[in-house]
Scaffold this motif. Structure first.
Motif, PDB file in Angstrom:
ATOM      1  N   THR A 193      36.523 -24.590  31.019  1.00  0.00           N
ATOM      2  CA  THR A 193      35.116 -24.208  31.103  1.00  0.00           C
ATOM      3  C   THR A 193      34.729 -23.345  29.911  1.00  0.00           C
ATOM      4  O   THR A 193      35.379 -22.334  29.629  1.00  0.00           O
ATOM      5  CB  THR A 193      34.833 -23.433  32.408  1.00  0.00           C
ATOM      6  OG1 THR A 193      35.196 -24.251  33.520  1.00  0.00           O
ATOM      7  CG2 THR A 193      33.362 -23.071  32.516  1.00  0.00           C
ATOM      8  N   THR A 194      33.695 -23.748  29.213  1.00  0.00           N
ATOM      9  CA  THR A 194      33.160 -22.964  28.103  1.00  0.00           C
ATOM     10  C   THR A 194      32.426 -21.755  28.660  1.00  0.00           C
ATOM     11  O   THR A 194      31.802 -21.830  29.724  1.00  0.00           O
ATOM     12  CB  THR A 194      32.214 -23.839  27.256  1.00  0.00           C
ATOM     13  OG1 THR A 194      32.915 -25.027  26.856  1.00  0.00           O
ATOM     14  CG2 THR A 194      31.721 -23.110  26.021  1.00  0.00           C
ATOM     15  N   VAL A 195      32.468 -20.625  27.950  1.00  0.00           N
ATOM     16  CA  VAL A 195      31.907 -19.375  28.460  1.00  0.00           C
ATOM     17  C   VAL A 195      31.011 -18.725  27.414  1.00  0.00           C
ATOM     18  O   VAL A 195      31.389 -18.583  26.246  1.00  0.00           O
ATOM     19  CB  VAL A 195      33.026 -18.385  28.855  1.00  0.00           C
ATOM     20  CG1 VAL A 195      32.430 -17.039  29.294  1.00  0.00           C
ATOM     21  CG2 VAL A 195      33.897 -18.967  29.970  1.00  0.00           C
ATOM     22  N   LEU A 196      29.820 -18.332  27.858  1.00  0.00           N
ATOM     23  CA  LEU A 196      28.930 -17.475  27.071  1.00  0.00           C
ATOM     24  C   LEU A 196      28.810 -16.165  27.833  1.00  0.00           C
ATOM     25  O   LEU A 196      28.281 -16.127  28.950  1.00  0.00           O
ATOM     26  CB  LEU A 196      27.565 -18.126  26.877  1.00  0.00           C
ATOM     27  CG  LEU A 196      26.505 -17.301  26.135  1.00  0.00           C
ATOM     28  CD1 LEU A 196      26.987 -16.868  24.755  1.00  0.00           C
ATOM     29  CD2 LEU A 196      25.198 -18.083  26.029  1.00  0.00           C
ATOM     30  N   LEU A 197      29.306 -15.092  27.229  1.00  0.00           N
ATOM     31  CA  LEU A 197      29.481 -13.807  27.902  1.00  0.00           C
ATOM     32  C   LEU A 197      28.549 -12.755  27.333  1.00  0.00           C
ATOM     33  O   LEU A 197      28.542 -12.514  26.123  1.00  0.00           O
ATOM     34  CB  LEU A 197      30.938 -13.355  27.745  1.00  0.00           C
ATOM     35  CG  LEU A 197      31.311 -11.942  28.174  1.00  0.00           C
ATOM     36  CD1 LEU A 197      31.197 -11.785  29.682  1.00  0.00           C
ATOM     37  CD2 LEU A 197      32.735 -11.607  27.705  1.00  0.00           C
ATOM     38  N   VAL A 198      27.788 -12.109  28.214  1.00  0.00           N
ATOM     39  CA  VAL A 198      27.038 -10.905  27.886  1.00  0.00           C
ATOM     40  C   VAL A 198      27.759  -9.738  28.535  1.00  0.00           C
ATOM     41  O   VAL A 198      28.054  -9.774  29.735  1.00  0.00           O
ATOM     42  CB  VAL A 198      25.584 -10.996  28.401  1.00  0.00           C
ATOM     43  CG1 VAL A 198      24.947  -9.615  28.496  1.00  0.00           C
ATOM     44  CG2 VAL A 198      24.758 -11.890  27.488  1.00  0.00           C
ATOM     45  N   GLU A 199      28.065  -8.716  27.756  1.00  0.00           N
ATOM     46  CA  GLU A 199      28.925  -7.656  28.281  1.00  0.00           C
ATOM     47  C   GLU A 199      28.681  -6.341  27.547  1.00  0.00           C
ATOM     48  O   GLU A 199      28.673  -6.299  26.317  1.00  0.00           O
ATOM     49  CB  GLU A 199      30.388  -8.087  28.135  1.00  0.00           C
ATOM     50  CG  GLU A 199      31.425  -7.061  28.535  1.00  0.00           C
ATOM     51  CD  GLU A 199      31.248  -6.570  29.955  1.00  0.00           C
ATOM     52  OE1 GLU A 199      31.224  -5.338  30.143  1.00  0.00           O
ATOM     53  OE2 GLU A 199      31.118  -7.400  30.871  1.00  0.00           O
ATOM     54  N   GLN A 200      28.482  -5.263  28.333  1.00  0.00           N
ATOM     55  CA  GLN A 200      28.299  -3.931  27.757  1.00  0.00           C
ATOM     56  C   GLN A 200      29.589  -3.385  27.149  1.00  0.00           C
ATOM     57  O   GLN A 200      29.557  -2.634  26.186  1.00  0.00           O
ATOM     58  CB  GLN A 200      27.811  -2.963  28.843  1.00  0.00           C
ATOM     59  CG  GLN A 200      26.328  -3.034  29.130  1.00  0.00           C
ATOM     60  CD  GLN A 200      25.488  -2.452  28.006  1.00  0.00           C
ATOM     61  OE1 GLN A 200      24.717  -3.151  27.368  1.00  0.00           O
ATOM     62  NE2 GLN A 200      25.632  -1.176  27.754  1.00  0.00           N
ATOM     63  N   ASN A 201      30.722  -3.779  27.734  1.00  0.00           N
ATOM     64  CA  ASN A 201      32.014  -3.315  27.225  1.00  0.00           C
ATOM     65  C   ASN A 201      32.357  -4.152  26.000  1.00  0.00           C
ATOM     66  O   ASN A 201      33.055  -5.174  26.078  1.00  0.00           O
ATOM     67  CB  ASN A 201      33.095  -3.451  28.306  1.00  0.00           C
ATOM     68  CG  ASN A 201      34.397  -2.796  27.923  1.00  0.00           C
ATOM     69  OD1 ASN A 201      34.753  -2.735  26.741  1.00  0.00           O
ATOM     70  ND2 ASN A 201      35.128  -2.307  28.909  1.00  0.00           N
ATOM     71  N   ALA A 202      31.859  -3.715  24.846  1.00  0.00           N
ATOM     72  CA  ALA A 202      31.985  -4.515  23.627  1.00  0.00           C
ATOM     73  C   ALA A 202      33.438  -4.717  23.229  1.00  0.00           C
ATOM     74  O   ALA A 202      33.800  -5.791  22.727  1.00  0.00           O
ATOM     75  CB  ALA A 202      31.213  -3.843  22.488  1.00  0.00           C
ATOM     76  N   TYR A 203      34.268  -3.725  23.430  1.00  0.00           N
ATOM     77  CA  TYR A 203      35.678  -3.868  23.053  1.00  0.00           C
ATOM     78  C   TYR A 203      36.338  -4.986  23.845  1.00  0.00           C
ATOM     79  O   TYR A 203      37.022  -5.854  23.284  1.00  0.00           O
ATOM     80  CB  TYR A 203      36.421  -2.550  23.272  1.00  0.00           C
ATOM     81  CG  TYR A 203      37.871  -2.630  22.863  1.00  0.00           C
ATOM     82  CD1 TYR A 203      38.259  -2.445  21.538  1.00  0.00           C
ATOM     83  CD2 TYR A 203      38.863  -2.926  23.804  1.00  0.00           C
ATOM     84  CE1 TYR A 203      39.593  -2.553  21.153  1.00  0.00           C
ATOM     85  CE2 TYR A 203      40.187  -3.038  23.435  1.00  0.00           C
ATOM     86  CZ  TYR A 203      40.544  -2.845  22.107  1.00  0.00           C
ATOM     87  OH  TYR A 203      41.861  -2.960  21.728  1.00  0.00           O
TER      88      TYR A 203
END
Length: 242
Positions: A193-203
């Motif tokens: 599954t391909t994933v596009l991730l939005v995330e506050q934890n940039a690291y």
């Protein structure tokens, strides 16, 4: 790998406020791509515009070679583009099983083969998240925050996604659960599954992703290989604590 998603000159306005200012990017099949940026940068707006949950002012979204810019959200899910929203948004008054079954709603289980496939996918979800199996009859609103995030992700997997949009999956979770969720995301991607991730934890996001785009006030200001961006001095200063 070919391009699975193309976002072209996407503009979103909230009244007089321009939330997205003509952004363009693409996601290749099999990748994990992350969008990072400060609160208000336009990350969640981007995902919701791709899913057609919010109205685009202009621009195009191409998924699997097809322009889905005007396609209703339920048909977008049926085509294999599935979003896990910020804040989980489980059906609080339904059981864990009911929530998972709702995730398969667009698959229209009218044949015995499809019903069998849906049952098999539910077993896969339980293999990924054993705690959901333990709580299969529990009302979702009584689950912990981490369990609700697992349920939201499991519900999305029941739709058999080709591309999974994840909006802040680690929000509000204890560090040990954050590690678990990111490990699951990696496993889901490894399974195809391909994933596009939005995330506050940039690291965490950059450590997981292959490529990244950085949003500031509705514009993409930098992009590149995630490993390279982790070494970028400006990125480190702004998002990685120096």
């Amino acid at each position: 790998m070919g391009s699975l998603l193309k976002v072209e000159n996407l503009v979103v306005n909230y009244g007089a406020i321009r939330a997205l200012r003509g952004i363009s990017f693409e996601v290749a099949e099999g990748e994990i791509i992350t969008l990072i940026g400060a609160n208000g940068a336009g990350k969640s707006t981007t995902l919701c515009a791709i899913s057609n949950i919010i109205k685009k002012s202009s621009g195009a979204v191409i998924f699997g070679g097809r322009d889905i810019s005007a396609v209703p959200p339920d048909r977008i899910v049926g085509a294999g583009l599935v979003q896990v929203p910020e804040g989980r948004r489980v059906f609080a008054n339904l059981t864990v099983r009911d929530n998972l079954e709702m995730g398969a709603y667009t698959r229209r289980a009218v044949t015995s083969g499809e019903r069998q496939a849906i049952r098999a996918d539910m077993e896969k979800v339980f293999d990924i998240f054993p705690r959901l199996r333990e709580r299969i009859r529990q009302v979702a609103g009584t689950l912990s925050g981490g369990e609700q995030q697992m349920l939201a992700m499991g519900r999305s997997l029941m739709a058999a996604p080709k591309l999974l949009l994840l909006d802040e999956p680690s929000m509000g979770l204890a560090p040990i659960l954050v590690d678990e969720i990111f490990s699951v995301i990696k496993g889901i991607n490894r399974e195809g599954t391909t994933v596009l991730l939005v995330e506050q934890n940039a690291y965490k996001a950059l450590a997981l992703a292959s490529r990244a785009y950085i949003l500031e006030t509705g514009e993409i200001v930098k992009s590149g290989m995630a490993a390279d961006l982790m070494q970028d001095e400006a990125v480190k200063a702004a998002y990685l604590g120096g």
